[in-house]
Design a protein around this motif. Sequence first.
Motif, short mmCIF file in Angstrom:
data_model
loop_
_atom_site.label_atom_id
_atom_site.label_comp_id
_atom_site.label_asym_id
_atom_site.label_seq_id
_atom_site.Cartn_x
_atom_site.Cartn_y
_atom_site.Cartn_z
N ASP A 32 35.27 -3.49 -35.37
CA ASP A 32 35.44 -3.48 -36.82
C ASP A 32 34.14 -2.97 -37.45
O ASP A 32 33.07 -3.05 -36.84
N VAL A 33 34.28 -2.48 -38.67
CA VAL A 33 33.09 -2.02 -39.41
C VAL A 33 32.95 -2.91 -40.65
O VAL A 33 33.90 -3.11 -41.39
N VAL A 34 31.76 -3.46 -40.84
CA VAL A 34 31.50 -4.32 -42.01
C VAL A 34 30.22 -3.84 -42.69
O VAL A 34 29.20 -3.67 -42.02
N ASP A 35 30.31 -3.60 -44.01
CA ASP A 35 29.10 -3.29 -44.79
C ASP A 35 28.43 -4.62 -45.09
O ASP A 35 29.02 -5.50 -45.73
N TRP A 36 27.22 -4.75 -44.69
CA TRP A 36 26.61 -6.08 -44.58
C TRP A 36 25.25 -6.09 -45.28
O TRP A 36 24.51 -5.11 -45.23
N GLY A 37 24.97 -7.22 -45.91
CA GLY A 37 23.69 -7.33 -46.60
C GLY A 37 22.64 -8.09 -45.79
O GLY A 37 21.48 -7.71 -45.77
N ALA A 38 23.11 -9.15 -45.12
CA ALA A 38 22.15 -10.03 -44.46
C ALA A 38 21.75 -9.50 -43.10
O ALA A 38 21.95 -10.16 -42.08
N MET A 39 21.20 -8.29 -43.08
CA MET A 39 20.92 -7.66 -41.79
C MET A 39 19.79 -8.36 -41.05
O MET A 39 19.77 -8.37 -39.82
N GLN A 40 18.85 -8.94 -41.81
CA GLN A 40 17.68 -9.48 -41.12
C GLN A 40 18.03 -10.65 -40.21
O GLN A 40 17.32 -10.93 -39.26
N PHE A 41 19.21 -11.31 -40.50
CA PHE A 41 19.56 -12.46 -39.66
C PHE A 41 20.23 -12.02 -38.36
O PHE A 41 20.45 -12.83 -37.46
N LEU A 42 20.62 -10.76 -38.30
CA LEU A 42 21.20 -10.24 -37.05
C LEU A 42 20.11 -9.87 -36.05
O LEU A 42 20.40 -9.59 -34.89
#
Lengths: 764, 295
Positions: A32-42
Amino acid sequence: MFAFLHVPWMLLGLVVLAVPPIIHLLNRRRYDVVDWGAMQFLQVSEVTRRRLMLEEILLMLLRMGLLGVLVLALAGPYVDVELPAAFATRPTRDVVLILDGSASMAATDELGGASPQTKAREWISTYLEGLSPQDGVALLVARDQVLTIIDTLSSDRERLLTALDRLSAPSGSANFAEAFKQAFALLEKSQKLRREVIVLSDNQKFGWADPDTLFRWELLTHELGLERLGERKPRLWCVNLASDRSATPPNYGLAPLSSNRPVVPVDREVMFRSEILLTGQTRYLPPYRIRFEVDGKPIRDLTPPGGKAGNLPVPKDGRVPFSFTHRFTRPGSHLVSVILEPDPPAEERPPGYTIKDRVPGDNRQDFALEVLTALPVILIDGNNTPSSTSSSDFLRDALSPARDRQPSVKVQVVPFEDFQPGILTSDGRPRVVLLHDVPKLRPAQVEALDAFAATGGGILVTLGERVEQAWYNEQLYRGGEGWLPARLEGVTGNESLAEAARPDPESFKHPMLELFEKVTTGGLSEARFPRWWRLGLPGRHSPGLPVGQLQGPRCRDPFFVERSYQQGRTLVAAVPLDASWGTNLVDLPAFVPLVHEAIYYLAGARSADFNLRPGQPLRWRTGGGELEDFRLTPPSGEERPLSPPPGQPNTYVAQLIRQEQSSQLVYEDTRQPGVYRLLTPLLEPIYYVVPTDPRESDLTACTSEERERVGQRLGLTYEDSPEAVLGGTETAFTRQELWAYLLVGLIGLLCLEVWMTRRLVMNR
Amino acid sequence: MTLTFDPTSLAKYGRLTLIARNLVEGFLTGVHKSPYKGFSVEFAEHRQYYPGDEIRHIDWRAVAKTDRYYVKEYEEETNLRAYLLVDASGSMAYKGKYPSKFQFAQYVAASLAYLMLHQRDAVGLILHDTHIRRLLKPRANSKHLLQILRALELAAPGGETALAPLWHQSAEQLKQRSLIVILSDCFAEPATLLRALQHLRHRKHEVMLFHVLAPEEIEFPFTRWTQFRNLELPTDRKLVDPARLRKEYLANFERFCNDLREVCGRTMVDYHLIRTDEPVERALGLFLSRRQRQR
């Protein structure tokens, strides 16, 4: 050495190792593709990233390992390792036991102790105790035709022992090559690592190392491809159950019974012949008694050859011939039996009496024959012109004299033009057709004669003045394809008695002529033939065989020529068998016996139907009735009705083949030597005999060289005790089957995979 | 307090003016006792005297007329200056099953502006992403509400966030002491935010932080392989197995929230986490309760 028990191509299954990585890659392609804001937690730590990758790789390797181990286990790997016996485990095995079922297995020792057959029961019982519960065992009995007692690799020991107890007494001879073939076919399905064939025999040379059997081994080696099998070849053992038997133990036996006439008329004397077979004897001591029975009823005791006193030197070939005669008073099928009793009963034996006979199974011979009221014969006369006398009268009178109220032959004379083909298939079907100096026949007549000979009829052709040579060669001989035994080359000789040909008594070896061999006055050798037909036998591959010879001043030609034509038999005479051409034959006393011998010889073509080879189907031509109305008693079996395939309980399986004029009953299971008694719906018994092989009476043991020769040819090991056969596999115990270990590994990996997957799931 | 509005149902009304008015009026109607009422110069209403009320507030004239004790209540007069500091960076555009964080922040900001102006407080607006896009100084007249709402309506999230420098910049620009209501996801290093908030507090500003988060960001419910594309930096993509990563993500996220709370606690900043799946009134309630505590 590491190898695989099953076909190596199973290893191709290892390609399934690619399945987990493929599934992994496919999963990575579908996301799946998700536009995501909280990238730093990944952003995971390096340690976590490594741990995740390690877990992923480990899980994948684990799943690949699972599949790999499964494929390897299915391929049945094993390894030959040198392990101390204490650590070695016995591999599972499938065993085919081949028990010698020949008559010699019933031979006792000097003290009348246990026979090899009895010892075989004990041997097998001990051997079975040494096997693992999962081992499979099948049992075959090697006879003339192999009996399959336990036809699957069964682990049911009780069933096998019960079947052993129910085995009939040994009889006949053993066909080990056929038994080996069946054993290999059974083991072909085996998935076990160790596959064995164990032969239990009495070390008799006949059936194991005689020239015929050695040739059979050669053929078997090529047929089974023993040299090519390599690791897949089952291990072969041979156990000698008569190791205490001397090299040439004494024995008396009987050669098969024969008769000069397989078809005999009522109230006519018929002669039977047999021989006493001596082995392991220094002197011939006459047997205690020779019993003669007809249809199971005692007739009389026969005088032993050599008189009651005996004590004669043993003939070179070890055979003492004897003969006797008998007159049958009733028509029908009869069973003639001769039973030899070499030793007196135990109670009559003097102290210190030495037993002459070891094998009880070879002291009886039977012979089945047909007794007819009058033999139906059709005489087709070549003289078509109506007259009060004919040249065929000589033959007619010889067969059926006008004064004889009860002639043994019932002759019907038919001019060749009047010969109707239907007469050969009607109810009064003749046994023999006599063509007397017939010029030629119509196509329908030729066709009818062809069918008559093919279905067991006999044809006698006498050649005279009228015979059309070209037509005979073209229509009846047909280059060796027709029923006429010989090609007609032409008439030879002249009317002068001085230069006439005469039958050569030296050539009277044929059963049809042997009666005249020793007759000097008025015998056949006094016959003179000024003219005769020259019968051509083109080369060694000619279908015809000469019967007697005519010795001329400058030539030597066949007197008669015979041939077997499908189920029938045909005979052609070089002379017309009448008074023409200036012969003195009809004036001689030998004329009538000659014609009778020829006719009965031809009529006996079907007698082979009653005296069968092992496995040759039993046939009976029946006018009517259903199969279930017939009953059969096989050797050492009880009387039961017949039923069509696949058979009913408590019946014997047979077939009824419907034909145009009649039906034919066929019973195929004639593997056991002995007497088969068929009871027709009219309660008329028909006897069939499968004779025993006289060579089975020779108990001569194999020499060590002969054993070695067979052993090397088959790759077979001789071992006598069951412990030795079980323990003899000690070196093989180091061969370790690995599937069990792989299975344990598989379960371990499975547990690990479940634990790891669960751990990953719990961590989410 | 009764929660009557579902945020998803609000989107269909479109214009923020209507939404804000509905929200606030509905909210105020539901509250029986207005927290804005107090004792001031402008009379509001009488109420029955209860023991404990100050005697000086008793309306003796009313006692004379009715022979009952009433106390007089008066409309409060305020001179509150408030700034709504709305984060319009790319990360605020995240939208799961519910409206995006930015939309949610729009509703809350609009409602607060309406509410405050309704109380005749002065409200200003700062919209920013990487830079301050729009700055509206506080005004207390009703026309100002329209400017604020229009500015909010026209804004669209985008660009990379650098919150701390912006907050520093705001602290420098806002000379008068104000109430600063921050609506942001605060996706920045808590340490840098600490300094920025300290800076705001140093300038005597009251700060109220609404930490706007989507439920997906809090719970991380993804199970299938997923490619996460950075809303602020389109070239930044990560293909991961979320199920394997979830534990680590939640730990990171919780640590961040705790740090942020700690930062707010240390700087006396009023911190509230609001989820986009919660009604907007909750934010209004939180705001009003704070205002009441201030009195």
